[in-house]
Design a protein around this motif. Structure first.
Motif, PDB file in Angstrom:
ATOM      1  N   GLN A  24      -6.246  -5.861  -9.836  1.00 55.13           N
ATOM      2  CA  GLN A  24      -7.462  -5.983  -9.048  1.00 55.13           C
ATOM      3  C   GLN A  24      -7.375  -5.054  -7.840  1.00 55.13           C
ATOM      4  O   GLN A  24      -6.328  -4.961  -7.200  1.00 55.13           O
TER       5      GLN A  24
ATOM      6  N   ALA B 156     -14.605   0.771  -8.017  1.00 55.12           N
ATOM      7  CA  ALA B 156     -14.203  -0.304  -7.104  1.00 55.12           C
ATOM      8  C   ALA B 156     -13.213   0.189  -6.054  1.00 55.12           C
ATOM      9  O   ALA B 156     -12.975  -0.493  -5.054  1.00 55.12           O
ATOM     10  N   TYR B 157     -12.665   1.352  -6.276  1.00 57.09           N
ATOM     11  CA  TYR B 157     -11.661   1.869  -5.341  1.00 57.09           C
ATOM     12  C   TYR B 157     -12.333   2.885  -4.416  1.00 57.09           C
ATOM     13  O   TYR B 157     -11.997   4.070  -4.383  1.00 57.09           O
ATOM     14  N   SER B 158     -13.250   2.421  -3.638  1.00 52.85           N
ATOM     15  CA  SER B 158     -14.067   3.311  -2.809  1.00 52.85           C
ATOM     16  C   SER B 158     -13.293   3.920  -1.647  1.00 52.85           C
ATOM     17  O   SER B 158     -13.708   4.928  -1.076  1.00 52.85           O
ATOM     18  N   SER B 159     -12.136   3.332  -1.282  1.00 54.45           N
ATOM     19  CA  SER B 159     -11.356   3.838  -0.147  1.00 54.45           C
ATOM     20  C   SER B 159     -10.295   4.847  -0.579  1.00 54.45           C
ATOM     21  O   SER B 159      -9.564   5.366   0.272  1.00 54.45           O
TER      22      SER B 159
ATOM     23  N   PRO C 140      -4.082  -7.824  -0.783  1.00 53.92           N
ATOM     24  CA  PRO C 140      -5.399  -7.310  -0.362  1.00 53.92           C
ATOM     25  C   PRO C 140      -5.325  -6.263   0.750  1.00 53.92           C
ATOM     26  O   PRO C 140      -6.270  -5.505   0.962  1.00 53.92           O
ATOM     27  N   TYR C 141      -4.196  -6.210   1.461  1.00 53.01           N
ATOM     28  CA  TYR C 141      -4.088  -5.262   2.579  1.00 53.01           C
ATOM     29  C   TYR C 141      -3.285  -4.010   2.220  1.00 53.01           C
ATOM     30  O   TYR C 141      -2.979  -3.188   3.094  1.00 53.01           O
TER      31      TYR C 141
ATOM     32  N   SER D 210      -2.516  -7.180  -7.372  1.00 50.14           N
ATOM     33  CA  SER D 210      -3.797  -7.873  -7.194  1.00 50.14           C
ATOM     34  C   SER D 210      -3.728  -8.898  -6.066  1.00 50.14           C
ATOM     35  O   SER D 210      -4.766  -9.304  -5.522  1.00 50.14           O
TER      36      SER D 210
ATOM     37  N   PRO E 102      -7.127  -3.559  -4.384  1.00 53.59           N
ATOM     38  CA  PRO E 102      -7.034  -3.908  -2.965  1.00 53.59           C
ATOM     39  C   PRO E 102      -8.152  -3.213  -2.187  1.00 53.59           C
ATOM     40  O   PRO E 102      -8.501  -2.057  -2.455  1.00 53.59           O
ATOM     41  N   LYS E 103      -8.672  -3.870  -1.237  1.00 55.03           N
ATOM     42  CA  LYS E 103      -9.855  -3.388  -0.525  1.00 55.03           C
ATOM     43  C   LYS E 103      -9.591  -2.063   0.195  1.00 55.03           C
ATOM     44  O   LYS E 103     -10.461  -1.195   0.252  1.00 55.03           O
ATOM     45  N   ASN E 104      -8.372  -1.906   0.768  1.00 55.50           N
ATOM     46  CA  ASN E 104      -8.080  -0.727   1.598  1.00 55.50           C
ATOM     47  C   ASN E 104      -7.107   0.245   0.948  1.00 55.50           C
ATOM     48  O   ASN E 104      -6.504   1.063   1.642  1.00 55.50           O
TER      49      ASN E 104
END
Length: 730
Positions: A91, A114-117, A72-73, A69, A93-95
């Motif tokens: 949580q 939330a895991y759109s990537s 983030p990268y 979490s 990670p964005k990427n």
């Protein structure tokens, strides 16, 4: 103090790699950490390494990944072979793009919106029973759920998957995959699948693994037939492999394959598969020809009537071909009725039942399938074919029956029969009757009421087949006639046949040209008219030009020809005198010969003052030039000589009455035959004779044979015998 299974700072330094710029670009840092097989249980120290982009922690004993979490990268996470029970317990990670949670203890999937990537997700060897929570993963291209407890395929609608692995589950049916339009690789091995239905809409599918399933029927591969990009399929350890010719059959159904059961598909296997299950028409025809040839060679060998007229020219035949119900049979019957002096109808055999109005022996010979195959084994067929689930065949006897009448045979058949007949020594003229307006053709089929919708669809589709063969094989058909209007089609066919036969209107005036027994238009010098030859040469194909050259060559007297004719005359004299009952004597006995009028003039008339013996016209000295002698020497073929034999036959109707009730015919003096060919030629029915010597003034003159005026003609048709036979019965 170090705690067992806890990741320390020193170990972290040893596992870091990939020095580079951080995601923000403001500093240099290590981007990768790999710590496999260290029996780690606690990795909380990793919360401080926020710039990590790749984290690999396989083969440990980790139960908690909450440290992720704080990264983030992070792009790639490998936590396989651990003791994780919480599905994505951190949580997002964005990427984060690639996650490997295989060989863990997870039991349920949760929502991953939330895991759109996320692009790659590996969840093998867990305890999942239901696929869920992936609806929002619009970038997910690789999903593996092998060796779980999944029993149904669902929860994958409209995902952009290119690779899907569901091996080692309890799936019984392939379902809910039709929306995976981008799927290229599918692994369903080690399941309980019995049918391949459900894969037919995956148009980009290239590789399918179905090893260790319950597929039993080869026909299941037909569901994949339209997948033109399919290159590899694995059906190992399926019951279907126990079938004979399993591999060849699958290769035939899936002709784009490169690998089958992990073995390369060779070009030889593909050719063998096509030749076995859907051979080209040429292959079918070749097999058909070889079959009949072998069976014929097993029978007693005889000389056929169709080979006797001329040993160096093929027996004349006319073949009408075209799609079902295009009018072949009707036009053939009509043609044979109008040109009865030239053609007779050859009825084929078939195993189908008669349609309304068809007569056995007239339209077809209707036989059972057992009788048909018995005829094949007896070598009685020249060609056979299978169409619409029924067998059709042209028998040798059908042709020989016509040949014994001295006529050409007219038959009709489908395209498969044409290919087969082209392998034989016969050289017919092939006329294609083809509909040009499909709608009218369909209406005609419906109006007949004989055909089902499937049969009509097949018939319509074969129009394109005939058109393609004609387009790709120039000269395969000698002529093409549209058959939308039957009356117009027959007029065209009639005109075509007249051109083949060379039937021309001749003026009765001082025309120096005449129709010879070979039906070649000649002048008094025995040469072809130059203008006519030049004009016709422009219209003829190569076959006809060769035929013209043969005619011109034959018109030139040669020493070998003179010697051959002399030998023939000698054999005939011996046969007539009973010294040598050989082939010629048998030839004379094959049919009831006609009695020319010259014989009637030779017999003793009833008592009367005006009766006197008259020398037969054939034995008189006819005024024939040497050119006409060489010209007529070409007519000395088997059938023409057989017709000539009628003048010597004791069965002639000129006998008039039984013995004792009337005068008998005096025996013919063999010495009267003379020593030259003219003495015999004068007796042939084909030779011109004075009107006073004919049987009856009302008897129609024998029409010319096909081939007049050196046009594209049928090979010579011996004429005269049928006319003479009918005349003798009058």
């Amino acid at each position: 103090m170090e705690i067992a299974g806890e990741l320390t700072e020193d170990e972290v330094f040893k596992c870091l790699s990939g020095l580079g710029q951080s995601a923000t670009g403001l500093q240099h840092t290590y981007l990768c950490l790999s710590a496999p097989g260290r029996d780690l249980k606690n990795v909380s120290i990793l919360c401080n390494y926020i710039y990590l982009q790749k984290l690999e922690l396989p083969y440990n004993k980790i139960k908690d990944l909450s440290c992720v979490s704080h990264m983030p990268y992070l792009i790639t996470l490998d936590a396989s072979h651990n003791q994780l029970t919480d599905f994505f317990g951190f949580q997002p990670p964005k990427n984060l793009k690639e996650v490997n949670f295989s060989h863990n203890q997870m039991t349920a999937m949760k929502d991953l919106s939330a895991y759109s990537s996320l692009t790659k997700l590996i969840l093998d060897h867990n305890s999942f029973s239901v696929i869920r929570g992936l609806e929002k993963c619009k970038r997910l291209s690789h999903l593996s759920l092998a060796h779980n407890n999944i029993s149904r395929i669902r929860g994958l609608d409209h995902l952009p998957l290119r690779e899907l692995c569901l091996a080692g589950n309890m799936i019984n049916k392939i379902e809910n995959l039709q929306t995976l339009h981008n799927l290229q690789v599918l692994d369903l091995s080690c399941n309980r699948i019995q049918s391949l239905t459900g894969l037919q809409n995956l148009r980009f599918l290239g590789t399918v693994n179905l090893e260790s399933n319950l597929i039993t029927e080869i026909k299941e591969a037909a569901h994949l037939h339209d997948l033109i990009l399919l290159r590899e399929i694995n059906l190992l350890k399926n019951p279907v492999q126990d079938h004979d010719d399993y591999r060849i059959a699958v290769i035939f159904l899936l002709q784009h394959l490169i690998l089958l059961d992990k073995q390369t598909v060779t070009a030889e296997e593909k050719v063998a598969a096509v030749n076995k299950y859907d051979p080209p028409l040429e292959v079918v025809a070749a097999r058909d020809h070889m079959t009949h040839l072998v069976y014929q060679l097993m029978q007693p060998q005889v000389i056929f009537d169709s080979t006797l007229p001329s040993l160096d020219a093929p027996y004349p035949m006319l073949v009408l071909t075209g799609p079902q119900a295009c009018g072949k049979r009707e036009l053939a019957h009509k043609l044979c009725q109008e040109f009865s002096d030239y053609f007779a109808y050859g009825a084929c055999h078939t195993t189908r039942g008669p349609y309304f109005g068809e007569e056995d022996g007239l339209d077809y010979h209707f036989v059972t399938e057992e009788e048909f195959h018995n005829m094949i084994q007896m070598g009685q067929f020249i060609q056979t074919m299978q169409y619409g689930g029924h067998w059709y065949g042209l028998s040798r006897e059908s042709i020989e029956r016509v040949a014994r009448e001295g006529l050409a045979c007219c038959v009709h058949m489908e395209l498969e029969g044409v290919f087969s007949l082209k392998n034989s020594y016969f050289e017919p003229r092939y006329v294609l009757l083809i509909p040009s307006v499909v709608d009218n053709y369909v209406l005609f089929l419906k109006a007949r009421g004989f055909y089902s919708n499937a049969q009509m669809e097949t018939a319509v589709s074969r129009i394109d087949l005939y058109a393609r063969i004609n387009r790709e094989r120039p000269g395969f058909f000698d002529s093409i006639i549209p058959c939308d209007d039957r009356a117009e089609a027959y007029r065209s066919l009639k005109q075509l046949v007249k051109e083949y036969l060379g039937l021309e209107e001749h003026s009765g005036g001082g025309d120096s040209s005449s129709i010879t027994p070979d039906n070649t238009s000649t002048n008094t010098t025995g040469e072809l008219p130059a203008a006519s030859a030049t004009e016709s040469t422009d219209l003829m194909d190569s076959y006809s030009r060769n035929y013209q050259k043969k005619i011109q060559a034959n018109m030139t007297p040669q020493r070998t020809e003179m010697a051959s004719n002399h030998r023939r005359l000698q054999q005939i004299r011996e046969a007539l005198s009973g010294k040598s009952p050989g082939a010629y004597a048998e030839l004379f006995q094959r049919s009831v010969p006609a009695a020319p009028s010259s014989l009637a003039s030779q017999s003793h008339p009833p008592a009367g003052p005006s009766s006197s013996p008259v020398r037969p016209a054939g034995l008189s000295a006819p005024n024939l030039s040497e050119d006409s002698s060489s010209e007529e020497s070409r007519a000395s073929s088997g059938l023409s000589m057989r017709s000539s034999a009628g003048v010597f036959s004791a069965e002639s109707p000129a006998r008039g009455s039984d013995a004792g009730s009337g005068p008998n015919i005096e025996p013919l003096d063999i010495s009267m035959l003379g020593q030259d060919r003219d003495s015999l030629r004068g007796l042939t029915p084909d030779a011109p004779r004075p009107a006073s010597d004919r049987v009856s003034p009302t008897h129609p003159s024998s029409p010319g044979r096909p081939g007049a005026n050196v046009k594209p003609v049928l090979p010579p048709i011996p004429s005269g015998r049928k006319t003479n036979d009918s005349g003798s019965k009058q």
